[in-house]
Motif scaffolding. Structure first.
Motif, PDB file in Angstrom:
ATOM      1  N   GLN A 102     -32.540 125.795 -20.762  1.00 21.26           N
ATOM      2  CA  GLN A 102     -33.894 125.447 -20.343  1.00 21.26           C
ATOM      3  C   GLN A 102     -33.987 124.030 -19.789  1.00 21.26           C
ATOM      4  O   GLN A 102     -35.032 123.623 -19.292  1.00 21.26           O
ATOM      5  CB  GLN A 102     -34.857 125.574 -21.527  1.00 21.26           C
ATOM      6  N   ALA A 103     -32.904 123.285 -19.871  1.00 19.71           N
ATOM      7  CA  ALA A 103     -32.909 121.870 -19.482  1.00 19.71           C
ATOM      8  C   ALA A 103     -32.566 121.696 -18.013  1.00 19.71           C
ATOM      9  O   ALA A 103     -32.003 122.582 -17.366  1.00 19.71           O
ATOM     10  CB  ALA A 103     -31.918 121.099 -20.344  1.00 19.71           C
ATOM     11  N   ASN A 104     -32.901 120.525 -17.493  1.00 21.29           N
ATOM     12  CA  ASN A 104     -32.457 120.129 -16.162  1.00 21.29           C
ATOM     13  C   ASN A 104     -31.024 119.623 -16.305  1.00 21.29           C
ATOM     14  O   ASN A 104     -30.793 118.498 -16.742  1.00 21.29           O
ATOM     15  CB  ASN A 104     -33.373 119.029 -15.607  1.00 21.29           C
ATOM     16  N   ALA A 105     -30.086 120.471 -15.952  1.00 26.04           N
ATOM     17  CA  ALA A 105     -28.671 120.172 -16.198  1.00 26.04           C
ATOM     18  C   ALA A 105     -28.134 119.227 -15.125  1.00 26.04           C
ATOM     19  O   ALA A 105     -27.363 119.614 -14.238  1.00 26.04           O
ATOM     20  CB  ALA A 105     -27.856 121.452 -16.245  1.00 26.04           C
ATOM     21  N   THR A 106     -28.539 117.959 -15.218  1.00 26.79           N
ATOM     22  CA  THR A 106     -28.077 116.945 -14.274  1.00 26.79           C
ATOM     23  C   THR A 106     -26.605 116.635 -14.535  1.00 26.79           C
ATOM     24  O   THR A 106     -26.065 116.968 -15.604  1.00 26.79           O
ATOM     25  CB  THR A 106     -28.897 115.663 -14.439  1.00 26.79           C
ATOM     26  N   PRO A 107     -25.929 115.997 -13.595  1.00 25.61           N
ATOM     27  CA  PRO A 107     -24.542 115.602 -13.843  1.00 25.61           C
ATOM     28  C   PRO A 107     -24.378 114.779 -15.114  1.00 25.61           C
ATOM     29  O   PRO A 107     -23.407 114.962 -15.846  1.00 25.61           O
ATOM     30  CB  PRO A 107     -24.187 114.794 -12.592  1.00 25.61           C
ATOM     31  N   ASP A 108     -25.330 113.881 -15.390  1.00 25.76           N
ATOM     32  CA  ASP A 108     -25.242 113.068 -16.596  1.00 25.76           C
ATOM     33  C   ASP A 108     -25.367 113.924 -17.853  1.00 25.76           C
ATOM     34  O   ASP A 108     -24.630 113.728 -18.833  1.00 25.76           O
ATOM     35  CB  ASP A 108     -26.326 111.994 -16.591  1.00 25.76           C
ATOM     36  N   VAL A 109     -26.297 114.874 -17.845  1.00 29.91           N
ATOM     37  CA  VAL A 109     -26.471 115.762 -18.998  1.00 29.91           C
ATOM     38  C   VAL A 109     -25.197 116.559 -19.248  1.00 29.91           C
ATOM     39  O   VAL A 109     -24.716 116.668 -20.384  1.00 29.91           O
ATOM     40  CB  VAL A 109     -27.668 116.716 -18.776  1.00 29.91           C
ATOM     41  N   LEU A 110     -24.615 117.111 -18.192  1.00 33.75           N
ATOM     42  CA  LEU A 110     -23.404 117.913 -18.350  1.00 33.75           C
ATOM     43  C   LEU A 110     -22.229 117.053 -18.814  1.00 33.75           C
ATOM     44  O   LEU A 110     -21.388 117.514 -19.605  1.00 33.75           O
ATOM     45  CB  LEU A 110     -23.066 118.619 -17.046  1.00 33.75           C
ATOM     46  N   TYR A 111     -22.162 115.817 -18.359  1.00 32.18           N
ATOM     47  CA  TYR A 111     -21.094 114.923 -18.816  1.00 32.18           C
ATOM     48  C   TYR A 111     -21.244 114.672 -20.319  1.00 32.18           C
ATOM     49  O   TYR A 111     -20.256 114.704 -21.064  1.00 32.18           O
ATOM     50  CB  TYR A 111     -21.155 113.608 -18.049  1.00 32.18           C
ATOM     51  N   ARG A 112     -22.477 114.457 -20.768  1.00 29.99           N
ATOM     52  CA  ARG A 112     -22.711 114.217 -22.196  1.00 29.99           C
ATOM     53  C   ARG A 112     -22.417 115.465 -23.023  1.00 29.99           C
ATOM     54  O   ARG A 112     -21.892 115.370 -24.144  1.00 29.99           O
ATOM     55  CB  ARG A 112     -24.148 113.747 -22.417  1.00 29.99           C
ATOM     56  N   VAL A 113     -22.741 116.634 -22.481  1.00 29.56           N
ATOM     57  CA  VAL A 113     -22.395 117.881 -23.180  1.00 29.56           C
ATOM     58  C   VAL A 113     -20.882 118.010 -23.306  1.00 29.56           C
ATOM     59  O   VAL A 113     -20.354 118.370 -24.363  1.00 29.56           O
ATOM     60  CB  VAL A 113     -22.983 119.103 -22.438  1.00 29.56           C
ATOM     61  N   GLY A 114     -20.162 117.685 -22.228  1.00 30.01           N
ATOM     62  CA  GLY A 114     -18.711 117.747 -22.275  1.00 30.01           C
ATOM     63  C   GLY A 114     -18.121 116.793 -23.302  1.00 30.01           C
ATOM     64  O   GLY A 114     -17.203 117.151 -24.054  1.00 30.01           O
ATOM     65  N   ARG A 115     -18.643 115.568 -23.361  1.00 31.21           N
ATOM     66  CA  ARG A 115     -18.152 114.604 -24.351  1.00 31.21           C
ATOM     67  C   ARG A 115     -18.426 115.107 -25.773  1.00 31.21           C
ATOM     68  O   ARG A 115     -17.555 115.014 -26.648  1.00 31.21           O
ATOM     69  CB  ARG A 115     -18.817 113.239 -24.155  1.00 31.21           C
ATOM     70  N   ALA A 116     -19.622 115.639 -25.999  1.00 33.10           N
ATOM     71  CA  ALA A 116     -19.959 116.148 -27.327  1.00 33.10           C
ATOM     72  C   ALA A 116     -19.053 117.317 -27.702  1.00 33.10           C
ATOM     73  O   ALA A 116     -18.622 117.441 -28.853  1.00 33.10           O
ATOM     74  CB  ALA A 116     -21.424 116.575 -27.365  1.00 33.10           C
ATOM     75  N   LEU A 117     -18.739 118.154 -26.721  1.00 36.80           N
ATOM     76  CA  LEU A 117     -17.848 119.284 -26.994  1.00 36.80           C
ATOM     77  C   LEU A 117     -16.443 118.797 -27.352  1.00 36.80           C
ATOM     78  O   LEU A 117     -15.785 119.357 -28.235  1.00 36.80           O
ATOM     79  CB  LEU A 117     -17.797 120.202 -25.780  1.00 36.80           C
TER      80      LEU A 117
END
Length: 317
Positions: A102-117
């Motif tokens: 449901q989020a705006n999956a900006t490049p920054d958001v996806l980078y943070r998701v990748g780091r958290a993963l």
């Protein structure tokens, strides 16, 4: 029954609302003080092993940093879960946040998701959990037989792409998986199981977790964010880069990643078309990720093996 279990096993009372789920019963519990919890129960024999894995995983993640996960609420007797003759279950905190889908999956958001993963992978790495080798349909070891479900796919380009991707998995990728790192994995960090919270990125629903290739979690998460046909990896580049900044990819992992992403997309398409036919009343919930997988597979199918590896290498730091 959920209310009775909540009182008998935890000494708690509250309002209960059953949520959509495929196998186990999941209920949203609102206590009289306003706190919200999740109660999971199962009457299936295989549910006991699944719950034993899930509660041990969540308990093992307590105190980890770089991501968030639910916390186990222990029973009145101090146990991680309860087991009765015909039912078992556990209680956990409910995390508040915006699901990634449901989020705006900006490049920054996806980078943070990748780091958290990546941080989740590090936290899971030392864990040896009960039932981590239990049979799971979503495990990579089951994939060579999934083409038996192809009859449930509508004819067309999607079915053709699925056959090619699964053929590549069986012939090229699976024989090499013994040479990558294996550990306990979440095995389903989809956009529905990834939340953006005030405390950072959170991961929920460890029901498909198991012992598998570590890179599998990256392949699954990345496969869900392939949406932009103008980019080689469809927009998954930033998630991959974030992950690799925490857990650098080996040469072999970089070579296999896109093939694993396509195989996971294909597995999702095959399994969910089949399961939607078995459980038509739950078809909408079961197929919630299918359109995303079909679109992503179409984008990645345009890449050759060498092109795919180079795209991954360009994405990582």
């Amino acid at each position: 029954m959920s209310g009775e279990l909540l009182l008998r096993r935890y000494g708690l009372t509250g309002t209960i609302m059953v949520l959509s789920s495929e196998v186990e019963c999941t209920a949203d519990v609102t206590l009289v003080n306003g706190d919200r919890l999740i109660l999971k129960t199962s009457s299936r024999p295989e549910g006991r092993d699944s719950f034993r894995f899930q509660v041990a995983a969540l308990a093992g993640l307590e105190g980890a940093s770089g991501f968030a996960a639910p916390h186990i609420v222990r029973t009145s007797g101090g146990a991680l879960m309860f087991e009765e003759e015909e039912i078992c279950g556990y209680l956990q905190t409910r995390l508040s946040g915006l699901p990634l889908h449901q989020a705006n999956a900006t490049p920054d958001v996806l980078y943070r998701v990748g780091r958290a993963l990546g941080r989740l992978g590090l936290a899971l790495e030392p864990l040896k959990l009960p039932a981590m080798h239990r049979p799971i349909l979503w495990h990579v070891g089951c994939w060579p037989r999934l083409m038996e479900l192809a009859e449930h796919l509508p004819a067309g380009s999607v079915a053709d792409s699925v056959r090619l991707a699964m053929g590549d998995y069986v012939e090229r990728i699976e024989p090499q998986l013994c040479h990558v790192t294996w550990q306990v994995t979440h095995n389903d960090p989809s956009p529905f199981n990834t939340l953006l919270t005030e405390n950072g990125v959170a991961f929920i629903d460890f029901g498909d977790g198991c012992w598998g290739p570590r890179i599998q979690d990256l392949a699954i998460a990345a496969s869900h964010v392939v949406t932009d046909p103008s980019l080689a990896l469809g927009g998954a580049e930033n998630l991959i880069a974030g992950y690799a900044s925490v857990l650098p990819l080996s040469t072999l992992e970089a070579r296999l990643l896109v093939g694993l992403m396509k195989a996971r997309q294909s597995a999702l398409i095959l399994i969910n078309h089949w399961r939607a036919g078995l459980f038509p009343a739950e078809a909408a919930y079961i197929k919630k990720n299918v359109a995303r997988a079909e679109r992503g597979l179409a984008i990645l199918s345009a890449l050759g093996i060498e092109e795919a590896e180079m795209a991954v290498r360009r994405a990582v730091p």
